[in-house]
Design an enzyme around this catalytic site. Sequence first.
Site, mmCIF file in Angstrom:
data_model
loop_
_atom_site.group_PDB
_atom_site.id
_atom_site.type_symbol
_atom_site.label_atom_id
_atom_site.label_comp_id
_atom_site.label_asym_id
_atom_site.label_seq_id
_atom_site.Cartn_x
_atom_site.Cartn_y
_atom_site.Cartn_z
ATOM 1 N N CYS A 108 0.807 -1.221 0.000
ATOM 2 C CA CYS A 108 0.000 0.000 0.000
ATOM 3 C C CYS A 108 0.838 1.267 0.000
ATOM 4 C CB CYS A 108 -0.944 -0.015 1.199
ATOM 5 S SG CYS A 108 -2.263 -1.246 1.034
ATOM 6 N N ASP A 161 -13.997 3.418 3.121
ATOM 7 C CA ASP A 161 -13.234 2.260 2.653
ATOM 8 C C ASP A 161 -13.872 1.526 1.482
ATOM 9 O OD1 ASP A 161 -11.029 2.221 4.670
ATOM 10 O OD2 ASP A 161 -12.729 2.092 6.034
ATOM 11 N N ASP A 179 -11.488 -4.026 3.415
ATOM 12 C CA ASP A 179 -12.364 -2.885 3.140
ATOM 13 C C ASP A 179 -13.825 -3.220 3.431
ATOM 14 O OD1 ASP A 179 -10.337 -1.187 2.401
ATOM 15 O OD2 ASP A 179 -10.541 -1.563 0.253
ATOM 16 N N SER A 185 -6.799 -10.285 -16.044
ATOM 17 C CA SER A 185 -5.338 -10.207 -16.049
ATOM 18 C C SER A 185 -4.861 -9.395 -17.249
ATOM 19 C CB SER A 185 -4.725 -11.613 -16.101
ATOM 20 O OG SER A 185 -5.100 -12.274 -17.298
#
Length: 343
Positions: free
Chosen positions: A23, A59, A104, A154
Site C-alpha cells: 500500500c 473504505d 475494506d 489479467s
Amino acid sequence: MNLARRSRVEPVRLTQYARGGGCACKIPPGELEDVVAGLTGTPVAGAPELLVGLDSGDDAAVVRLPGANPGTGGAVVATADFFTPVVDDPYDWGRIAAANALSDVYAMGGQPVVAVNLLAWPREVLPFDLAREVLRGGLDIASQAGCHVAGGHSVDDAEPKYGMAVTGVADPDRLLRNDRGRPGMPLSLTKPLGLGVLNNRHKATGEVFEQAVAVMTELNRDAAAAALRAGAVCATDVTGFGLLGHLYKLARASGVTAVIDAAAVPYLDGARAAAQGGYVSGGTRRNLAWVAPYTDFGTADEETRLLLADAQTSGGLLVAGEVPGAPLIGELVPAQEHTLVIR
C-alpha cells in the site's frame, strides 16, 4: 519456511520488480483527493440508495438494495484493492493482498461474499509458476473468509500487481462508517503499526519478518464483528495512508478532533529499529507531509511521527469505540484548531 511448498518455484525476489511495495505505492492522498474532487460517485446525484460514496473517502461503496428490510443484509458493499509485491514470497504476497482487499468490506461492517482476481504480470520476465502461487495464496485467504473467488481479469504489465475486487453484504442500519465519530468516543487499534518500515527493510535487505507476515495475513473479520457487538458505528482500516492519514480522514468527515496518546500505540517488534535504520518509504513521508498542516505534534519526535504515518499494508481496524482486546490509543473530542493532536 515451507520447503515443500516452494519446491516447484525457483526463488525470485519479487519486491525487486516493483518501484514501490504494498500500500506504500498508493497515489498520495492529497493528489488523489484533487483527482476525485467534484465527482459524486453516482450517475444520479443524491440517489438515496447510495449510502456511502466518495463524499467522506470511506473504505468501500455501499448501496441499499431495493425493498430491503431493516435488520437484514440489505446492502451491497463493493471495493477493489491491488498493489505491487510487498514481500518476495509469491504465496505470502497473494495472501496479504487478499486479506487487504477483504479488509475494506470488514471495515464497513460487512461480510465478503464473492471476489474476482486482479492480476498484472510481466509474462516475458517472470514465470507463470510464480503467478499461480500468488493466486493460490489469494484463494486460500478468501476461503478462510468464506468468500467465493470466481475468475477475474489479467493484463501483461511491466510490473507485477495483484489484488481483488470484492463484493459483500451488510446491514444498512449497522454500518461502520468513517463519518460517524462523535466527541467522547475512545479510539481502538486492532493491529500494531510498523508494517511499512519492516516491509521496506525486507525489500532492501531480503530479511524476512514473519511477525509482519502474520499480521498482514490476519483477517479483520473478528475485529469487525467485535466492534459491531460493542455497538460501534464508526471505523476505518489502517492501510497506505498510515494511522495519521486514515484518522485524519475519519476526524475530518466526523467534524471532530482526534487526540492520540502516542505512548499507547502498539508497534511490531523491530519496527523502531527499522525506522531508526532509515527504512522509511516515500509513501510514509508523503503521508506525514499531508497531515502536518492539520496536526499538533506536541513533543513527538521525528521517528514517532514517521511511525504514526507509516504506510501500512493490510493493517488493522481503527474503531471509534472500545473493542475487547484492542488497546485504546486516544479519543475523539470536540473540534479544535487542529484536527489531530498527539500527546
